[in-house]
Design an enzyme around this catalytic site. Structure first.
Site, PDB file in Angstrom:
ATOM      1  N   GLU A  64     -22.183 -28.817   8.424  1.00  0.00           N
ATOM      2  CA  GLU A  64     -21.694 -29.011   9.796  1.00  0.00           C
ATOM      3  C   GLU A  64     -22.910 -28.878  10.713  1.00  0.00           C
ATOM      4  O   GLU A  64     -23.280 -27.774  11.118  1.00  0.00           O
ATOM      5  CB  GLU A  64     -20.634 -27.958  10.154  1.00  0.00           C
ATOM      6  CG  GLU A  64     -19.301 -28.161   9.477  1.00  0.00           C
ATOM      7  CD  GLU A  64     -18.479 -29.282  10.076  1.00  0.00           C
ATOM      8  OE1 GLU A  64     -18.908 -29.907  11.064  1.00  0.00           O
ATOM      9  OE2 GLU A  64     -17.391 -29.540   9.544  1.00  0.00           O
TER      10      GLU A  64
ATOM     11  N   HIS B 258     -14.024 -34.750  16.007  1.00  0.00           N
ATOM     12  CA  HIS B 258     -15.160 -35.534  16.492  1.00  0.00           C
ATOM     13  C   HIS B 258     -14.674 -36.640  17.414  1.00  0.00           C
ATOM     14  O   HIS B 258     -13.685 -37.307  17.097  1.00  0.00           O
ATOM     15  CB  HIS B 258     -15.895 -36.180  15.317  1.00  0.00           C
ATOM     16  CG  HIS B 258     -16.277 -35.203  14.256  1.00  0.00           C
ATOM     17  ND1 HIS B 258     -15.445 -34.888  13.214  1.00  0.00           N
ATOM     18  CD2 HIS B 258     -17.397 -34.472  14.100  1.00  0.00           C
ATOM     19  CE1 HIS B 258     -16.044 -33.985  12.442  1.00  0.00           C
ATOM     20  NE2 HIS B 258     -17.232 -33.727  12.952  1.00  0.00           N
TER      21      HIS B 258
ATOM     22  N   HIS C  75     -21.734 -35.633   7.181  1.00  0.00           N
ATOM     23  CA  HIS C  75     -21.651 -34.267   6.665  1.00  0.00           C
ATOM     24  C   HIS C  75     -22.424 -34.112   5.356  1.00  0.00           C
ATOM     25  O   HIS C  75     -22.997 -33.063   5.089  1.00  0.00           O
ATOM     26  CB  HIS C  75     -20.186 -33.852   6.490  1.00  0.00           C
ATOM     27  CG  HIS C  75     -19.493 -33.595   7.784  1.00  0.00           C
ATOM     28  ND1 HIS C  75     -18.527 -34.440   8.280  1.00  0.00           N
ATOM     29  CD2 HIS C  75     -19.635 -32.614   8.701  1.00  0.00           C
ATOM     30  CE1 HIS C  75     -18.097 -33.976   9.451  1.00  0.00           C
ATOM     31  NE2 HIS C  75     -18.759 -32.865   9.721  1.00  0.00           N
TER      32      HIS C  75
ATOM     33  N   CYS D 120     -10.187 -28.850  15.759  1.00  0.00           N
ATOM     34  CA  CYS D 120     -11.542 -29.342  15.950  1.00  0.00           C
ATOM     35  C   CYS D 120     -11.602 -30.787  15.475  1.00  0.00           C
ATOM     36  O   CYS D 120     -10.642 -31.306  14.902  1.00  0.00           O
ATOM     37  CB  CYS D 120     -12.560 -28.482  15.212  1.00  0.00           C
ATOM     38  SG  CYS D 120     -12.249 -28.318  13.462  1.00  0.00           S
TER      39      CYS D 120
ATOM     40  N   GLU E 228     -23.862 -29.908  14.140  1.00  0.00           N
ATOM     41  CA  GLU E 228     -23.110 -30.457  15.264  1.00  0.00           C
ATOM     42  C   GLU E 228     -23.591 -29.949  16.613  1.00  0.00           C
ATOM     43  O   GLU E 228     -24.033 -28.815  16.744  1.00  0.00           O
ATOM     44  CB  GLU E 228     -21.617 -30.121  15.100  1.00  0.00           C
ATOM     45  CG  GLU E 228     -21.033 -30.763  13.855  1.00  0.00           C
ATOM     46  CD  GLU E 228     -19.564 -30.495  13.636  1.00  0.00           C
ATOM     47  OE1 GLU E 228     -18.934 -31.334  12.978  1.00  0.00           O
ATOM     48  OE2 GLU E 228     -19.043 -29.480  14.112  1.00  0.00           O
TER      49      GLU E 228
ATOM     50  N   HIS F  34     -24.430 -34.566  14.838  1.00  0.00           N
ATOM     51  CA  HIS F  34     -23.437 -35.429  15.481  1.00  0.00           C
ATOM     52  C   HIS F  34     -22.600 -34.621  16.470  1.00  0.00           C
ATOM     53  O   HIS F  34     -22.594 -33.393  16.455  1.00  0.00           O
ATOM     54  CB  HIS F  34     -22.548 -36.119  14.438  1.00  0.00           C
ATOM     55  CG  HIS F  34     -21.818 -35.182  13.537  1.00  0.00           C
ATOM     56  ND1 HIS F  34     -22.406 -34.594  12.436  1.00  0.00           N
ATOM     57  CD2 HIS F  34     -20.553 -34.729  13.554  1.00  0.00           C
ATOM     58  CE1 HIS F  34     -21.536 -33.818  11.819  1.00  0.00           C
ATOM     59  NE2 HIS F  34     -20.395 -33.876  12.492  1.00  0.00           N
TER      60      HIS F  34
ATOM     61  N   GLU G 186      -3.467 -32.704  15.194  1.00  0.00           N
ATOM     62  CA  GLU G 186      -3.444 -31.587  14.254  1.00  0.00           C
ATOM     63  C   GLU G 186      -2.279 -30.636  14.475  1.00  0.00           C
ATOM     64  O   GLU G 186      -1.648 -30.182  13.518  1.00  0.00           O
ATOM     65  CB  GLU G 186      -4.747 -30.774  14.344  1.00  0.00           C
ATOM     66  CG  GLU G 186      -5.950 -31.516  13.835  1.00  0.00           C
ATOM     67  CD  GLU G 186      -7.195 -30.641  13.768  1.00  0.00           C
ATOM     68  OE1 GLU G 186      -7.064 -29.405  13.613  1.00  0.00           O
ATOM     69  OE2 GLU G 186      -8.300 -31.198  13.866  1.00  0.00           O
TER      70      GLU G 186
END
Length: 172
Positions: free
Chosen positions: A111, A68, A25, A66, A113, A31, A86
């Site tokens: 971000e 990864h 980041h 959200c 992504e 990513h 979460e």
């Protein structure tokens, strides 16, 4: 704190390697990411207010969760894992679409992504992880769309980017 690595990818989502999450980041390296939208049976979206202590975008409203995928983890598995971590929810998710974005966020981070977007439906109420989520609420897509127009500063940059994709998919 454990080191969390993300999967570096190209614009077609082909893996190129891995990197520590915060460093990816900081550098704005592309990513793989997951975005989850959970609805109730009244077609209301469960929004999450990010914990104020998050390293970026704390206190802003966003999608249900959200995150990864870990290296060697499938995106579906990552989406279901993050939803549980979460929001304390366990339910099957379906892949809706995917998207690419490159967005500045708070604290000088980026971000960048290739995002995989998942949806699910539940009547369960979340059990928030206080390190991840401050609050939650349900709202219709119409009401959220109006709130985005009236108060865009209340929402995360990626939510403002992915929400129209969600609306478009449900119109189809």
């Amino acid at each position: 704190m454990d080191t969390i690595e993300v999967i570096l990818v190209d614009k077609q989502d082909n893996p190129l390697g891995k990197m520590e999450k915060l460093e990816a980041h900081r550098q704005g390296r592309l990513h793989r990411a997951i975005t989850v939208y959970v609805f109730n049976s009244q077609h209301q979206l469960m929004l999450q207010q990010r914990a104020f202590s998050k390293y970026h975008c704390g206190g802003l409203w966003s999608n249900t969760c959200c995150g990864h995928p870990f290296p060697q983890e499938e995106t579906q598995q990552a989406a279901e894992r993050r939803l549980n971590e979460e929001m304390g929810l366990t339910l099957p998710l379906e892949k809706l679409t995917q998207t690419y974005y490159n967005l500045p966020v708070t604290n000088g981070l980026v971000e960048h992504e290739f995002g995989h977007i998942f949806t699910g439906i539940t009547e369960q109420l979340p059990v928030l992880n206080p390190q991840e989520a401050e609050s939650y609420r349900f709202a219709s897509l119409t009401d959220i769309g109006q709130e985005l127009l009236d108060y865009p500063e209340r929402f995360t940059p990626w939510f403002k980017t992915t929400f129209p994709l969600l609306v478009e998919q449900f119109k189809a």
